[in-house]
Design a protein around this motif. Structure first.
Motif, PDB file in Angstrom:
ATOM      1  N   CYS A 193      21.748 -17.259  25.332  1.00 18.27           N
ATOM      2  CA  CYS A 193      23.059 -17.285  24.685  1.00 18.27           C
ATOM      3  C   CYS A 193      23.172 -16.171  23.660  1.00 18.27           C
TER       4      CYS A 193
ATOM      5  N   CYS B  16      23.130 -16.957  30.325  1.00 14.69           N
ATOM      6  CA  CYS B  16      24.069 -18.034  30.647  1.00 14.69           C
ATOM      7  C   CYS B  16      25.509 -17.706  30.259  1.00 14.69           C
TER       8      CYS B  16
ATOM      9  N   LEU C 270      26.991 -17.453  27.290  1.00 13.80           N
ATOM     10  CA  LEU C 270      27.508 -18.406  26.311  1.00 13.80           C
ATOM     11  C   LEU C 270      27.354 -17.885  24.896  1.00 13.80           C
TER      12      LEU C 270
ATOM     13  N   LYS D 111      27.992 -23.123  21.703  1.00 10.96           N
ATOM     14  CA  LYS D 111      28.352 -23.979  22.835  1.00 10.96           C
ATOM     15  C   LYS D 111      27.227 -24.946  23.192  1.00 10.96           C
TER      16      LYS D 111
ATOM     17  N   ASP E 217      27.468 -27.400  29.893  1.00 16.05           N
ATOM     18  CA  ASP E 217      27.066 -25.992  29.842  1.00 16.05           C
ATOM     19  C   ASP E 217      25.567 -25.857  29.578  1.00 16.05           C
TER      20      ASP E 217
ATOM     21  N   CYS F 130      22.981 -23.978  32.129  1.00 15.25           N
ATOM     22  CA  CYS F 130      22.069 -22.958  31.611  1.00 15.25           C
ATOM     23  C   CYS F 130      20.634 -23.243  32.051  1.00 15.25           C
TER      24      CYS F 130
END
Length: 209
Positions: A134, A145, A147, A151, A159, A163
């Motif tokens: 992330c 991922c 993100l 998140k 999510d 991931c």
């Protein structure tokens, strides 16, 4: 003594804000997480005990808290993890989500080669790294991922599961870039805790319906 209407309104707003903030953090149990993993992940047939190993990892690292945050120091040379670094206990993770504690570092000209290690911040239920999965404002990330790290701190773990699936897929993929491969191996090694390597689904989930 009468209370000014404006003060009453301010108090109501503060209570509402705290209630919303607290609702973002959820403590699961291993049976609930097992159920969500079974519906949210696709595993190869020969990985029947991986669910138990992943849930065991979650129990040890985040204590099933969806808002857990901690930091560790990773050696750039050896790939070793040097353990928690000013991490916060899982019970206090609902506060200051997405804002890891500030870190004091030496000026660049005073750092030796050994000092130049990487500080990873681990987010959420699965303790996923801001260097790998992330994007945060604290570090450069592979962001596998796609993100923002915040998140991974709310009560919606869809999510997070997606991931983890990305990482599982990477385990069998050919990764041409050595640096990317090294970071992914580090992240996967954090998920596979030594204490959880021998976890068997039949015994670990024995008390689950």
């Amino acid at each position: 003594m009468s209370i000014h209407p404006g003060m009453k309104m301010l108090a109501a707003v503060v209570v509402l804000f705290l209630a919303v903030g607290m609702s973002d953090s959820v403590i699961l149990n291993k049976c609930e997480l097992k159920q969500q993993l079974q519906t949210g992940l696709t595993l190869p047939p020969n990985m029947t005990d991986v669910l138990a190993q992943i849930v065991c990892h979650v129990q040890l690292t985040s204590n099933f808290n969806t808002s857990a945050i901690k930091t560790i120091t990773e050696s750039k040379n050896s790939g070793e993890s040097h353990g928690p670094r000013k991490g916060r206990s899982a019970k206090s993770q609902g506060k200051n989500k997405g804002r890891p504690s500030s870190k004091v570092t030496s000026p660049p000209h005073l750092e030796s080669a050994e000092d130049k290690n990487e500080v990873w911040t681990l987010y959420g239920l699965f303790q996923l790294s801001d260097h790998v999965v992330c994007n945060s404002t604290q570090s450069h990330s592979l962001n596998l991922c796609g993100l923002t790290c915040n998140k991974l701190l709310d009560d919606n773990i869809s999510d997070d599961l997606a991931c983890v699936q990305v990482l599982i897929n990477k385990m069998t993929a050919v990764i041409p870039d050595p640096k990317t491969a090294k970071h992914i191996r580090k992240m996967i090694s954090l998920i596979y805790q030594p204490e959880c390597v021998n976890a068997k689904a039949s015994t670990y989930f024995a008390d689950c319906p």
